[in-house]
Design a protein around this motif. Structure first.
Motif, PDB file in Angstrom:
ATOM      1  N   LEU A 133       0.819  -1.208   0.000  1.00 59.41           N
ATOM      2  CA  LEU A 133       0.000   0.000   0.000  1.00 59.41           C
ATOM      3  C   LEU A 133       0.853   1.258   0.000  1.00 59.41           C
ATOM      4  O   LEU A 133       0.553   2.228  -0.701  1.00 59.41           O
ATOM      5  N   TYR A 134       1.923   1.242   0.798  1.00 56.51           N
ATOM      6  CA  TYR A 134       2.792   2.418   0.826  1.00 56.51           C
ATOM      7  C   TYR A 134       3.499   2.597  -0.508  1.00 56.51           C
ATOM      8  O   TYR A 134       3.822   3.717  -0.916  1.00 56.51           O
ATOM      9  N   GLY A 135       3.719   1.493  -1.226  1.00 57.48           N
ATOM     10  CA  GLY A 135       4.327   1.579  -2.546  1.00 57.48           C
ATOM     11  C   GLY A 135       3.432   2.306  -3.532  1.00 57.48           C
ATOM     12  O   GLY A 135       3.897   3.102  -4.349  1.00 57.48           O
ATOM     13  N   ALA A 136       2.124   2.046  -3.441  1.00 60.03           N
ATOM     14  CA  ALA A 136       1.176   2.742  -4.312  1.00 60.03           C
ATOM     15  C   ALA A 136       1.188   4.240  -4.042  1.00 60.03           C
ATOM     16  O   ALA A 136       1.149   5.054  -4.968  1.00 60.03           O
ATOM     17  N   VAL A 137       1.258   4.616  -2.763  1.00 58.80           N
ATOM     18  CA  VAL A 137       1.294   6.031  -2.397  1.00 58.80           C
ATOM     19  C   VAL A 137       2.591   6.666  -2.901  1.00 58.80           C
ATOM     20  O   VAL A 137       2.578   7.764  -3.470  1.00 58.80           O
ATOM     21  N   ILE A 138       3.696   5.979  -2.711  1.00 62.13           N
ATOM     22  CA  ILE A 138       4.985   6.502  -3.170  1.00 62.13           C
ATOM     23  C   ILE A 138       4.992   6.673  -4.689  1.00 62.13           C
ATOM     24  O   ILE A 138       5.417   7.707  -5.219  1.00 62.13           O
ATOM     25  N   GLY A 139       4.507   5.662  -5.405  1.00 59.68           N
ATOM     26  CA  GLY A 139       4.501   5.724  -6.860  1.00 59.68           C
ATOM     27  C   GLY A 139       3.639   6.856  -7.384  1.00 59.68           C
ATOM     28  O   GLY A 139       4.067   7.626  -8.245  1.00 59.68           O
ATOM     29  N   ALA A 140       2.411   6.971  -6.861  1.00 53.06           N
ATOM     30  CA  ALA A 140       1.502   8.026  -7.333  1.00 53.06           C
ATOM     31  C   ALA A 140       2.030   9.407  -6.975  1.00 53.06           C
ATOM     32  O   ALA A 140       2.015  10.326  -7.803  1.00 53.06           O
ATOM     33  N   GLY A 141       2.510   9.561  -5.735  1.00 52.58           N
ATOM     34  CA  GLY A 141       3.018  10.865  -5.313  1.00 52.58           C
ATOM     35  C   GLY A 141       4.255  11.276  -6.085  1.00 52.58           C
ATOM     36  O   GLY A 141       4.360  12.419  -6.556  1.00 52.58           O
ATOM     37  N   PHE A 142       5.186  10.351  -6.235  1.00 54.83           N
ATOM     38  CA  PHE A 142       6.445  10.646  -6.921  1.00 54.83           C
ATOM     39  C   PHE A 142       6.205  10.989  -8.390  1.00 54.83           C
ATOM     40  O   PHE A 142       6.656  12.035  -8.880  1.00 54.83           O
ATOM     41  N   VAL A 143       5.465  10.131  -9.092  1.00 51.35           N
ATOM     42  CA  VAL A 143       5.247  10.349 -10.523  1.00 51.35           C
ATOM     43  C   VAL A 143       4.410  11.605 -10.762  1.00 51.35           C
ATOM     44  O   VAL A 143       4.672  12.368 -11.692  1.00 51.35           O
ATOM     45  N   SER A 144       3.403  11.840  -9.905  1.00 47.77           N
ATOM     46  CA  SER A 144       2.551  13.022 -10.079  1.00 47.77           C
ATOM     47  C   SER A 144       3.341  14.314  -9.931  1.00 47.77           C
ATOM     48  O   SER A 144       3.212  15.229 -10.755  1.00 47.77           O
ATOM     49  N   LEU A 145       4.158  14.395  -8.899  1.00 44.74           N
ATOM     50  CA  LEU A 145       4.932  15.624  -8.672  1.00 44.74           C
ATOM     51  C   LEU A 145       6.008  15.808  -9.741  1.00 44.74           C
ATOM     52  O   LEU A 145       6.238  16.930 -10.211  1.00 44.74           O
ATOM     53  N   ILE A 146       6.659  14.711 -10.126  1.00 44.90           N
ATOM     54  CA  ILE A 146       7.664  14.796 -11.183  1.00 44.90           C
ATOM     55  C   ILE A 146       7.006  15.205 -12.508  1.00 44.90           C
ATOM     56  O   ILE A 146       7.548  16.009 -13.279  1.00 44.90           O
ATOM     57  N   SER A 147       5.815  14.659 -12.753  1.00 46.70           N
ATOM     58  CA  SER A 147       5.084  15.017 -13.975  1.00 46.70           C
ATOM     59  C   SER A 147       4.755  16.507 -13.998  1.00 46.70           C
ATOM     60  O   SER A 147       4.886  17.168 -15.036  1.00 46.70           O
ATOM     61  N   THR A 148       4.337  17.039 -12.846  1.00 46.81           N
ATOM     62  CA  THR A 148       4.038  18.472 -12.758  1.00 46.81           C
ATOM     63  C   THR A 148       5.276  19.298 -13.065  1.00 46.81           C
ATOM     64  O   THR A 148       5.198  20.339 -13.735  1.00 46.81           O
ATOM     65  N   TRP A 149       6.433  18.832 -12.589  1.00 49.29           N
ATOM     66  CA  TRP A 149       7.681  19.566 -12.807  1.00 49.29           C
ATOM     67  C   TRP A 149       8.084  19.540 -14.284  1.00 49.29           C
ATOM     68  O   TRP A 149       8.449  20.570 -14.860  1.00 49.29           O
ATOM     69  N   PHE A 150       7.990  18.354 -14.898  1.00 47.35           N
ATOM     70  CA  PHE A 150       8.387  18.233 -16.296  1.00 47.35           C
ATOM     71  C   PHE A 150       7.410  18.929 -17.235  1.00 47.35           C
ATOM     72  O   PHE A 150       7.815  19.682 -18.127  1.00 47.35           O
ATOM     73  N   THR A 151       6.113  18.672 -17.065  1.00 49.13           N
ATOM     74  CA  THR A 151       5.127  19.214 -17.995  1.00 49.13           C
ATOM     75  C   THR A 151       4.811  20.680 -17.727  1.00 49.13           C
ATOM     76  O   THR A 151       4.214  21.352 -18.575  1.00 49.13           O
ATOM     77  N   GLY A 152       5.212  21.187 -16.563  1.00 49.47           N
ATOM     78  CA  GLY A 152       4.978  22.593 -16.256  1.00 49.47           C
ATOM     79  C   GLY A 152       6.039  23.515 -16.801  1.00 49.47           C
ATOM     80  O   GLY A 152       5.997  24.732 -16.546  1.00 49.47           O
ATOM     81  N   GLY A 153       6.992  22.968 -17.554  1.00 46.35           N
ATOM     82  CA  GLY A 153       8.035  23.786 -18.159  1.00 46.35           C
ATOM     83  C   GLY A 153       9.148  24.177 -17.204  1.00 46.35           C
ATOM     84  O   GLY A 153       9.980  25.044 -17.530  1.00 46.35           O
ATOM     85  N   LYS A 154       9.180  23.555 -16.017  1.00 50.93           N
ATOM     86  CA  LYS A 154      10.212  23.909 -15.038  1.00 50.93           C
ATOM     87  C   LYS A 154      11.507  23.143 -15.264  1.00 50.93           C
ATOM     88  O   LYS A 154      12.565  23.564 -14.799  1.00 50.93           O
ATOM     89  N   ALA A 155      11.419  21.997 -15.934  1.00 51.23           N
ATOM     90  CA  ALA A 155      12.625  21.223 -16.220  1.00 51.23           C
ATOM     91  C   ALA A 155      13.378  21.880 -17.373  1.00 51.23           C
ATOM     92  O   ALA A 155      12.780  22.191 -18.410  1.00 51.23           O
ATOM     93  N   PRO A 156      14.669  22.128 -17.231  1.00 51.13           N
ATOM     94  CA  PRO A 156      15.429  22.808 -18.294  1.00 51.13           C
ATOM     95  C   PRO A 156      15.554  21.941 -19.542  1.00 51.13           C
ATOM     96  O   PRO A 156      15.739  20.722 -19.449  1.00 51.13           O
ATOM     97  N   ASP A 157      15.437  22.577 -20.694  1.00 49.12           N
ATOM     98  CA  ASP A 157      15.620  21.865 -21.954  1.00 49.12           C
ATOM     99  C   ASP A 157      17.088  21.462 -22.107  1.00 49.12           C
ATOM    100  O   ASP A 157      17.997  22.097 -21.558  1.00 49.12           O
ATOM    101  N   ILE A 158      17.317  20.408 -22.873  1.00 46.74           N
ATOM    102  CA  ILE A 158      18.676  19.907 -23.091  1.00 46.74           C
ATOM    103  C   ILE A 158      19.040  20.089 -24.568  1.00 46.74           C
ATOM    104  O   ILE A 158      18.562  19.348 -25.431  1.00 46.74           O
ATOM    105  N   PRO A 159      19.868  21.096 -24.896  1.00 48.53           N
ATOM    106  CA  PRO A 159      20.270  21.290 -26.299  1.00 48.53           C
ATOM    107  C   PRO A 159      21.346  20.286 -26.702  1.00 48.53           C
ATOM    108  O   PRO A 159      22.349  20.116 -26.000  1.00 48.53           O
ATOM    109  N   LEU A 160      21.121  19.597 -27.810  1.00 45.19           N
ATOM    110  CA  LEU A 160      22.081  18.619 -28.311  1.00 45.19           C
ATOM    111  C   LEU A 160      22.745  19.076 -29.598  1.00 45.19           C
ATOM    112  O   LEU A 160      23.461  18.299 -30.231  1.00 45.19           O
ATOM    113  N   GLY A 161      22.535  20.311 -29.959  1.00 45.44           N
ATOM    114  CA  GLY A 161      23.098  20.806 -31.204  1.00 45.44           C
ATOM    115  C   GLY A 161      22.161  20.553 -32.368  1.00 45.44           C
ATOM    116  O   GLY A 161      21.616  21.490 -32.973  1.00 45.44           O
TER     117      GLY A 161
END
Length: 393
Positions: free
Chosen positions: A318-346
């Protein structure tokens, strides 16, 4: 002497203490009740994350412990949001319309008020009449009851038809996905009674409440935290008893459990319906914080994301489900909210807004191949190593 549930399963107490500590810290740092370090928008994000953790607990019950991979639980989540959204939108519109009509010299009649409310709500789909499903939209108590009843009845009927036919495995998953798709396609229609693709909006405004959003968001955050604590405790209590043992038996060897005389279909139906109700409660708390709900929220891909969260966190824990949902949700907000820096590869620039789903998919594949027990399995590994160390010393 009988041992208490908390004493027998201290992990539940640890979780509740961690949740309480998190809630207190956020409250102190919030704009509404504290020193203003955490913005109101992020409070809403945290509140929605707690709701997603609650539906993840429900998913872990039905999949991790009963072995039923449901790809339709976000449909119940969305239905819960629609049920409470109907009252929020109706009551808010009623107050606005009544105030506007009262400015005239002649007081409006009841039918005039109802017609004006209907025009405001359904004018976007070319109608001004209330559909049958809005019969109880003027009653908060009845709509709260429908938050549980409508998804619960749908789950009960669907589960009875599926389980009595002994549909299992991937075929059951396909059926739940088809149910979700059918519901979403129906809600997309303008004549569904729920404003079609427009959905229900303005849900963040509590009718008759003059408090600012910083306060309202904290109310919902605290309610979400309480619901998660109660839902987690209920789930832990269920899986710790005989009922939970039978569920695990069904997951591991359904035929053997049936030969032992247990009603496999009855246990499946009970846990499927119960988790649908839990998912609906989570949705009823989630969408007022999101402010809007539309059919796009309950398309089948949302339920697939839910399964990914539970798998990453570690199903069957049960705690694994909470960890997975919380972790992925917050990380998703960070990535999709434009806060994660873009990576230029040339030759190409990686923009995480576009590549987040690819990263999530790769993470799911990686967890499946190299860490099948998920993030929660790391805790089990540490416990085993500590026990082995204590034994050798």
């Amino acid at each position: 002497m009988r041992t208490s549930f908390i004493a027998k399963y201290p992990s539940v107490l640890v979780f509740l203490l961690a949740l309480a500590s998190f809630t207190i810290i956020v409250t102190i740092l919030s704009e509404g009740f504290g020193i203003g370090v955490i913005s109101t928008s992020f409070i809403k994000t945290l509140g929605k994350t707690l709701c997603l953790c609650l539906i993840a607990v429900a998913m872990d019950l039905v999949w991790g412990f009963a072995g039923i991979l449901s790809l339709g639980h976000f449909a119940f989540f969305g239905l819960g949001g629609y049920m409470i959204g109907m009252w929020l939108m109706y009551e808010r519109t009623r107050l606005i319309v009544t105030e506007a009509l009262m400015q005239g010299q002649i007081p409006p009649t009841g039918s005039e008020v109802i017609d004006s409310i209907g025009s405001q709500i359904f004018g976007v789909v070319g109608s001004n009449e209330f559909p049958l499903i809005w019969t109880f939209a003027d009653s908060l108590g009845l709509q709260l009851l429908l938050v549980v009843l409508v998804p619960g009845i749908l789950a009960l009927v669907f589960g009875w038809l599926a389980f009595r036919s002994r549909v299992t495995g991937v075929y059951l998953s396909i059926l739940t996905q088809a149910m979700t798709l059918a519901l979403a396609l129906y809600l997309f229609q303008n004549d569904s009674g729920l404003r079609g693709n427009n959905g229900l909006s303005g849900l963040q405004n509590l009718p008759g409440v003059e408090a600012p959003q910083s306060i309202v968001s904290m109310w919902f955050f605290l309610a979400s935290a309480m619901a998660l604590g109660l839902g987690y405790s209920l789930a832990a209590w269920i899986v710790s008893g005989k009922f939970g043992s039978v569920l695990r038996g069904i997951r591991d060897n359904e035929t053997r459990v049936r030969f032992l005389g247990y009603s496999v279909e009855g246990f499946k139906l009970a846990i499927f319906t119960l988790t649908a109700c839990i998912a609906a409660i989570a949705g009823a708390l989630y969408y007022p914080q999101a402010g809007i709900i539309n059919p796009a929220e309950i398309v089948p891909i949302a339920s697939i994301y839910l399964a990914v969260w539970v798998a990453i966190g570690g199903r069957g824990r049960l705690y694994g489900a909470v960890i997975g949902a919380g972790f992925v949700s917050l990380i998703s907000t960070w990535f999709t909210g434009g806060k994660a820096p873009d990576i230029p590869l040339g030759f190409y620039t990686i923009k995480w807004v576009d590549w987040w789903l690819v990263l999530l998919g790769l993470s799911f594949v990686g967890v499946t191949l190299f860490a099948p027990k998920g993030i929660g399995g790391l805790f089990d590994l540490m416990k085993k190593r500590r026990a082995r160390h204590e034994h050798t010393s």
